[in-house]
Scaffold this active site. Sequence first.
Site, mmCIF file in Angstrom:
data_model
loop_
_atom_site.group_PDB
_atom_site.id
_atom_site.type_symbol
_atom_site.label_atom_id
_atom_site.label_comp_id
_atom_site.label_asym_id
_atom_site.label_seq_id
_atom_site.Cartn_x
_atom_site.Cartn_y
_atom_site.Cartn_z
ATOM 1 N N LYS A 210 -1.028 10.222 16.283
ATOM 2 C CA LYS A 210 -0.405 8.949 15.919
ATOM 3 C C LYS A 210 -0.145 8.191 17.216
ATOM 4 C CE LYS A 210 3.566 7.112 13.279
ATOM 5 N NZ LYS A 210 4.747 7.447 12.460
ATOM 6 N N SER B 134 4.960 5.356 7.826
ATOM 7 C CA SER B 134 4.286 4.636 8.869
ATOM 8 C C SER B 134 3.088 5.374 9.462
ATOM 9 C CB SER B 134 5.285 4.326 9.987
ATOM 10 O OG SER B 134 5.733 5.519 10.599
ATOM 11 N N SER C 212 7.964 9.071 6.925
ATOM 12 C CA SER C 212 6.658 8.616 7.411
ATOM 13 C C SER C 212 5.576 9.672 7.579
ATOM 14 C CB SER C 212 6.824 7.892 8.743
ATOM 15 O OG SER C 212 7.232 6.584 8.500
HETATM 16 N N1 GLN Z 1 9.851 3.599 5.683
HETATM 17 C C1 GLN Z 1 10.942 3.985 6.509
HETATM 18 C C2 GLN Z 1 11.242 2.883 7.484
HETATM 19 O O1 GLN Z 1 10.611 1.896 7.431
HETATM 20 C C3 GLN Z 1 10.637 5.273 7.216
HETATM 21 C C4 GLN Z 1 9.701 5.110 8.353
HETATM 22 C C5 GLN Z 1 9.533 6.349 9.133
HETATM 23 O O2 GLN Z 1 9.770 7.468 8.658
HETATM 24 N N2 GLN Z 1 9.141 6.186 10.384
HETATM 25 O O3 GLN Z 1 12.099 2.967 8.295
#
Ligand code: GLN
Length: 485
Positions: A77, A152, A176
């Site tokens: 990532k 994400s 995410s």
């Molecule tokens: N969707 C959540 C956010 O926008 C979690 C994102 C994540 O786990 N990085 O913060």
Amino acid sequence: MIHEQSIREILTSLDNKQYSCRELVDHFIARASDADPNLNAFITDTYASARNEADHMDKLRSNGTAPPLAGIPIAHKDIFCTRGVKTTAGSLMLDNFVAPYDATVVEKLSAAGTISIGKTNMDEFAMGSSNENSHYGPVKNPWSEKAVPGGSSGGSAAAVSARLCVAATGTDTGGSIRQPASMCGITGIKPTYGRISRWGMIAYASSLDQAGPMTKSAEDAAILLNVMAGYDEKDSTSANQTVPDYTQSLNQPLKGLKLGFCKEYFGDGLDPKIETAIQTALRQFEAQGAEIVEVSLPSSKHAIPAYYVIAPAEASANLSRYDGVRYGYRCEDPVDLEDLYKRSRSEGLGDEVKQRIMVGSFALSAGYYDAYYKKAQQIRRLIKNDFAQAFEQVDLIIGPTTPSTAFSLGEKTSDPISMYLQDIYTITSNLAGLPAGSFPVGMEAGLPFGLQIIGNYFDEGRILNLAHQFQLESDWHRLTPEATT
Ligand code: GLN
């Protein structure tokens, strides 16, 4: 097909000289070059260095000094710093940033012999649930061009799902790793907070962020977690606890295992098809000797509002370093220092990120701190207490990963609340710091969905054990999107 093989099978094939590391890496590079112009799962490819590393691993293999995972093609990532390779966190702010060092996770995986073929696309600074917040454009779900891959870590999930690499790294602040794993039909585990070093991982919300593997199966996840986990003196929040061999627990019989069925997870808002598939999985676990016990997590309903105060608050502090002075994006011709700060941040950061910095700064400001931030922290404690009580009765808690299958690109971009609700089942384990994984458990209208298993602190082995036993008896994790077979 090589790209359908598990890590164990690939290592055996390499040992038996059925193909070389170079052939293996070339196979995945060919797949990625073919599919990625459409999927957009990668921000940067590292094909040239991957080929060199593969040649090097072939040499080590032939002289008997190869590290344990020599030759396994993976992807990182783009939130992990990679020495000499652009590291963007999905943001224009870091579009010109070439990391001067490797994140601990990257260093450990390369020392084990894995070869990275590229950096995967992601929501900007890991803020999002659909991968539509990336400066580099959205990622498509390999199961349907019209659907999001989740976020994400959407690029990592899409790359593993489309079999463009064997495995990928992800990070999970509120879901995410698990949410895109669920939406792309792969396996992903977010370990206990502190299990894996955060050093070199670009910070979003430091008390919630945790890295983890995204793979085809629980067995592959166990193999990668063995490498990724462990204490790191460079990360003061990393846990100084021995790392068990996670592959050892995979084959434990399920007899006597107590599985919690959390009633709050089933009901309004959950796609009934997902509920049915989870019930079917529960019956399978029972047939394998597990016992199902009802548990309650009553404070879960407050998780989303608490998270969307705490995460932005931490983000507002973490992102203050992007000021256009030391590194990253700098606006053209600033008239003075204030103009430099203002325009560099306004131009270099995307809308969702700016919104969260504003919410976070507001929640932390004098006068509002008690009303928002402190309250949110109190809710966090209640959630942790709920889990502690539940884990007095059961070994693992079972639930859905997401309320529905992947939604369409553009469907929720103008409705932040409905986007935030995507993480309703995943956020609680981040707030409590507990390990949790998502494993494919069914399909609906051509789109996959996952089952979530939440464990007690440092009980990743038991999560992987249950998932592996399920995967021995089912084929959901073997399904591959048609377009990429
Ligand atoms: N969707 C959540 C956010 O926008 C979690 C994102 C994540 O786990 N990085 O913060």
